[in-house]
Design a protein around this motif. Structure first.
Motif, short mmCIF file in Angstrom:
data_model
loop_
_atom_site.label_atom_id
_atom_site.label_comp_id
_atom_site.label_asym_id
_atom_site.label_seq_id
_atom_site.Cartn_x
_atom_site.Cartn_y
_atom_site.Cartn_z
N PHE A 59 1.00 -1.31 0.26
CA PHE A 59 0.21 -0.15 -0.14
C PHE A 59 0.60 1.38 -0.19
CE2 PHE A 59 -2.77 -3.44 1.61
CZ PHE A 59 -4.16 -2.82 1.49
N ALA A 60 0.74 1.79 -0.95
CA ALA A 60 1.33 3.66 -0.17
C ALA A 60 -0.15 4.53 0.16
CB ALA A 60 2.03 4.10 -1.50
N CYS A 61 -0.04 5.56 0.52
CA CYS A 61 -0.34 6.28 0.22
C CYS A 61 -0.13 7.96 0.81
CB CYS A 61 -1.64 6.56 2.04
SG CYS A 61 -0.90 6.82 3.68
N ASN A 62 -0.66 9.61 0.07
CA ASN A 62 -0.38 10.69 0.30
C ASN A 62 -0.49 11.12 2.31
OD1 ASN A 62 0.49 13.23 -0.06
ND2 ASN A 62 -0.33 13.68 -1.85
N ARG A 71 -9.97 14.08 2.01
CA ARG A 71 -9.78 12.29 1.42
C ARG A 71 -8.42 12.04 1.75
NH1 ARG A 71 -13.42 10.68 -3.64
NH2 ARG A 71 -13.32 8.34 -2.54
N LEU A 72 -8.07 11.21 2.35
CA LEU A 72 -6.65 10.32 1.63
C LEU A 72 -6.22 9.19 0.70
CD1 LEU A 72 -3.81 9.76 4.03
CD2 LEU A 72 -4.87 8.04 4.28
N PRO A 73 -5.36 10.26 0.00
CA PRO A 73 -5.23 9.47 -1.24
C PRO A 73 -4.22 7.61 -1.07
CG PRO A 73 -4.69 11.37 -1.79
CD PRO A 73 -5.31 11.19 0.04
N ILE A 74 -4.81 6.76 -1.20
CA ILE A 74 -4.33 6.13 -0.51
C ILE A 74 -5.01 4.55 -1.51
CG2 ILE A 74 -6.34 4.95 0.52
CD1 ILE A 74 -4.69 4.35 2.61
N ALA A 75 -4.04 3.60 -1.74
CA ALA A 75 -4.06 2.85 -2.91
C ALA A 75 -3.39 1.56 -2.29
CB ALA A 75 -3.64 3.15 -4.49
N LEU A 76 -3.71 0.58 -3.20
CA LEU A 76 -2.83 -1.30 -2.82
C LEU A 76 -2.16 -0.94 -4.07
CD1 LEU A 76 -2.57 -3.87 -1.83
CD2 LEU A 76 -5.07 -4.72 -2.81
N TYR A 77 -1.10 -1.30 -4.25
CA TYR A 77 -0.90 -1.98 -5.69
C TYR A 77 -0.91 -3.21 -6.18
CZ TYR A 77 2.86 -1.28 -9.55
OH TYR A 77 3.31 -1.28 -10.87
N GLU A 78 -1.20 -3.54 -7.60
CA GLU A 78 -1.29 -4.62 -7.45
C GLU A 78 -1.05 -5.12 -8.83
OE1 GLU A 78 -6.31 -5.67 -6.04
OE2 GLU A 78 -6.69 -3.55 -7.50
N ASN A 79 0.31 -4.32 -9.97
CA ASN A 79 0.75 -4.83 -10.44
C ASN A 79 1.86 -5.51 -10.46
OD1 ASN A 79 -1.53 -3.29 -11.88
ND2 ASN A 79 0.02 -1.78 -12.66
N LEU A 100 -5.23 -10.66 8.24
CA LEU A 100 -6.37 -9.32 7.10
C LEU A 100 -5.92 -9.56 5.83
CD1 LEU A 100 -7.33 -6.49 7.94
CD2 LEU A 100 -5.95 -5.91 7.69
N ASN A 101 -6.85 -9.86 5.17
CA ASN A 101 -6.13 -9.79 3.63
C ASN A 101 -7.22 -8.24 3.14
OD1 ASN A 101 -8.16 -9.42 0.78
ND2 ASN A 101 -7.11 -11.51 0.91
N GLU A 102 -5.39 -7.84 2.15
CA GLU A 102 -5.63 -6.92 1.76
C GLU A 102 -6.80 -6.24 1.20
OE1 GLU A 102 -2.83 -9.41 -1.00
OE2 GLU A 102 -3.71 -9.61 1.03
N GLU A 103 -7.02 -7.32 0.37
CA GLU A 103 -8.42 -6.67 -0.93
C GLU A 103 -9.65 -6.06 0.42
OE1 GLU A 103 -9.25 -7.91 -4.35
OE2 GLU A 103 -8.18 -9.79 -4.25
N TYR A 104 -9.94 -6.64 1.45
CA TYR A 104 -10.75 -6.47 2.26
C TYR A 104 -9.85 -5.15 3.29
CZ TYR A 104 -13.17 -6.19 6.99
OH TYR A 104 -13.60 -6.28 7.86
N LEU A 105 -9.08 -5.04 3.15
CA LEU A 105 -8.42 -3.91 4.15
C LEU A 105 -8.75 -2.36 3.05
CD1 LEU A 105 -7.43 -1.96 6.33
CD2 LEU A 105 -4.46 -2.96 5.16
N MET A 106 -7.90 -2.64 1.48
CA MET A 106 -8.33 -1.63 0.85
C MET A 106 -10.13 -1.37 0.94
SD MET A 106 -6.09 0.24 -0.70
CE MET A 106 -7.66 1.67 -2.21
N MET A 107 -10.74 -2.31 1.08
CA MET A 107 -12.72 -1.84 0.76
C MET A 107 -12.60 -0.94 2.16
SD MET A 107 -14.26 -5.31 -0.67
CE MET A 107 -15.67 -4.68 0.65
N TRP A 108 -11.25 -1.27 3.35
CA TRP A 108 -12.65 -0.26 4.52
C TRP A 108 -11.12 0.68 4.07
CZ3 TRP A 108 -14.85 -0.64 8.18
CH2 TRP A 108 -14.40 0.51 9.50
N PHE A 109 -11.04 1.14 3.45
CA PHE A 109 -10.09 2.43 3.16
C PHE A 109 -10.76 3.49 2.05
CE2 PHE A 109 -5.61 0.85 3.44
CZ PHE A 109 -5.42 0.79 5.60
N ARG A 110 -12.06 3.09 1.45
CA ARG A 110 -12.29 3.11 0.07
C ARG A 110 -13.61 4.27 1.20
NH1 ARG A 110 -10.96 2.68 -4.51
NH2 ARG A 110 -9.95 0.77 -5.21
N ARG A 111 -13.90 3.66 2.19
CA ARG A 111 -15.63 4.04 2.61
C ARG A 111 -15.63 5.69 3.11
NH1 ARG A 111 -15.30 2.98 7.59
NH2 ARG A 111 -17.97 2.27 8.52
N PRO A 112 -16.53 6.53 3.12
CA PRO A 112 -16.08 7.34 3.47
C PRO A 112 -16.47 8.17 4.77
CG PRO A 112 -18.18 7.01 1.81
CD PRO A 112 -17.99 5.87 2.40
#
Length: 385
Positions: A59-62, A71-79, A100-112
């Motif tokens: 993961f990376a975030c600014n 908003r917190l720019p945060i993303a899971l790198y999948e390439n 803890l699954n990384e996709e589950y965590l990324m879903m949490w980060f997408r919550r408003p």
């Protein structure tokens, strides 16, 4: 689903892999939509070995602009191929992927709600940043790993459907433009200026233009913002409204059926057609847009819309750009753009019928995409329950 809330810091840790061997020169940033994107920073002459090297699963975030963007720019790198991100970004990984699954965590980060919590934690600077310690203090539910996978699969099913519908619409758009090009090449045409078959109407920019505190999340009249008119038509992910009284107090700029909206400032040339499939009964353009309203019967709104989306129109707009700090399209220049219009009314009628059918299908797909996005948002909200 029952699960205990635990501090995020219990499950993630900072990592700092540098591009010391210059394994990559692909510089990425993170959008507020929480996706990696090509960086807009000028890196000419920059020592890229100082940049952080990100690989699949990290993961990376600014952390620097949360106060400004809310908003917190945060993303899971999948390439599979690594890339590099700014040295100022936080880069982190999950401590135990069996918990803890990384996709589950990324879903949490997408919550408003996650973004709102980050915003409350920002420091007192002008732009407002968030610290690593603050991020680690945020609480999240950790259901069983099997439950996480069930949630992920539901979310994937929705996103797959959205991607499929978007691909269908892209193909329909390409088909429409191919039909237009073929028709022009095979038939007699008459050079016709845009101003000869369409009227231009700008928005009310006078004393009654709404102030910031007159907008609301719900209301009588949708007041279009820049994100509502995209390169693929209307998008209603983020909307703001004004009251009926404010709408009536303003003069020109209220949409009528089959009006076409064109962005004329900032991002230039995006167009959208206001037809019966748009769910808002009252819509008004802002000061950076124009209404293009057909004024001759032989050219239907669908035909004009196809011309305005064409590569020819995009090239013409590039020639008429004006303004440096804020690019804009003056009406007097737009009126001069000349199209090769088929001379035969029979050809025009056939094109109208084809384009109407295509746009109907695109609109139906867009409405389904909007419903699917709403469903995915509900799923994200349910994560906290």
């Amino acid at each position: 689903m029952k699960s205990n809330y635990e501090a995020l810091g219990k499950h993630i840790r900072l990592v700092d892999y540098r591009n010391s061997k210059e394994a990559s020169n692909t510089v990425l940033g993170i959008s507020i939509d929480k996706e990696f994107m090509p960086s807009v920073a000028n890196v000419i002459g920059t020592d890229l070995s100082r940049y952080k090297l990100i690989s699949k699963g990290l993961f990376a975030c600014n952390p620097m602009h949360v106060g400004r963007d809310e908003r917190l720019p945060i993303a899971l790198y999948e390439n599979d191929e690594p890339a590099i991100v700014s040295p100022a970004y936080f880069m982190f990984e999950i401590v135990d992927r069996t918990v803890l699954n990384e996709e589950y965590l990324m879903m949490w980060f997408r919550r408003p709600e996650f973004d709102r919590e980050c915003w409350f934690m920002t420091d007192g600077s002008v732009r407002g940043g968030i610290t690593w310690d603050d991020l680690c203090c945020i609480q999240l539910p950790i259901p069983t790993y099997e439950q996480q996978l069930e949630i992920i699969e539901s979310y994937r099913a929705i996103t797959r459907r959205i991607a499929m519908k978007k691909e269908i619409n892209d193909n329909l758009e390409a088909s429409e433009q191919a039909i237009l090009v073929e028709s022009i090449s095979k038939n007699q045409t008459i050079p016709t200026a845009l101003g000869d078959f369409a009227d231009f109407i700008d928005g009310d920019r006078g004393k009654n233009y709404p102030t910031f505190d007159e907008f609301s999340a719900k209301g009588y009249c949708l007041f279009l913002n820049a994100s509502n008119v995209t390169s693929t038509g209307f998008s209603f992910d983020t909307c703001m409204f004004v009251t009926e009284e404010k709408d009536r107090a303003m003069n020109k700029g209220h949409l009528s059926s089959y009006d076409i909206v064109l962005t004329s400032r900032g991002t230039l040339g995006n167009v959208a057609l206001y037809n019966e499939h748009i769910k808002y009964a009252n819509i008004r353009i802002n000061s950076g847009m124009l209404i293009i309203r057909p004024k001759v019967k032989r050219l239907s709104p669908y035909l004009i819309y196809a011309f305005l989306k064409s590569s020819y129109m995009k090239a013409a707009i590039e020639q008429f750009r004006s303004g440096s700090a804020q690019p804009q399209l003056p009406i007097k220049d737009l009126q001069k753009i000349t199209f090769a219009i088929p001379e035969s009314d029979t050809v025009l009628t056939a094109l109208d019928r084809q384009f109407r059918s295509i746009e109907e299908r695109i609109s139906v797909n867009k409405n389904e995409i909007d419903s699917l996005k709403a469903l995915s948002n509900i799923l994200l909200v349910e994560l906290s329950r």
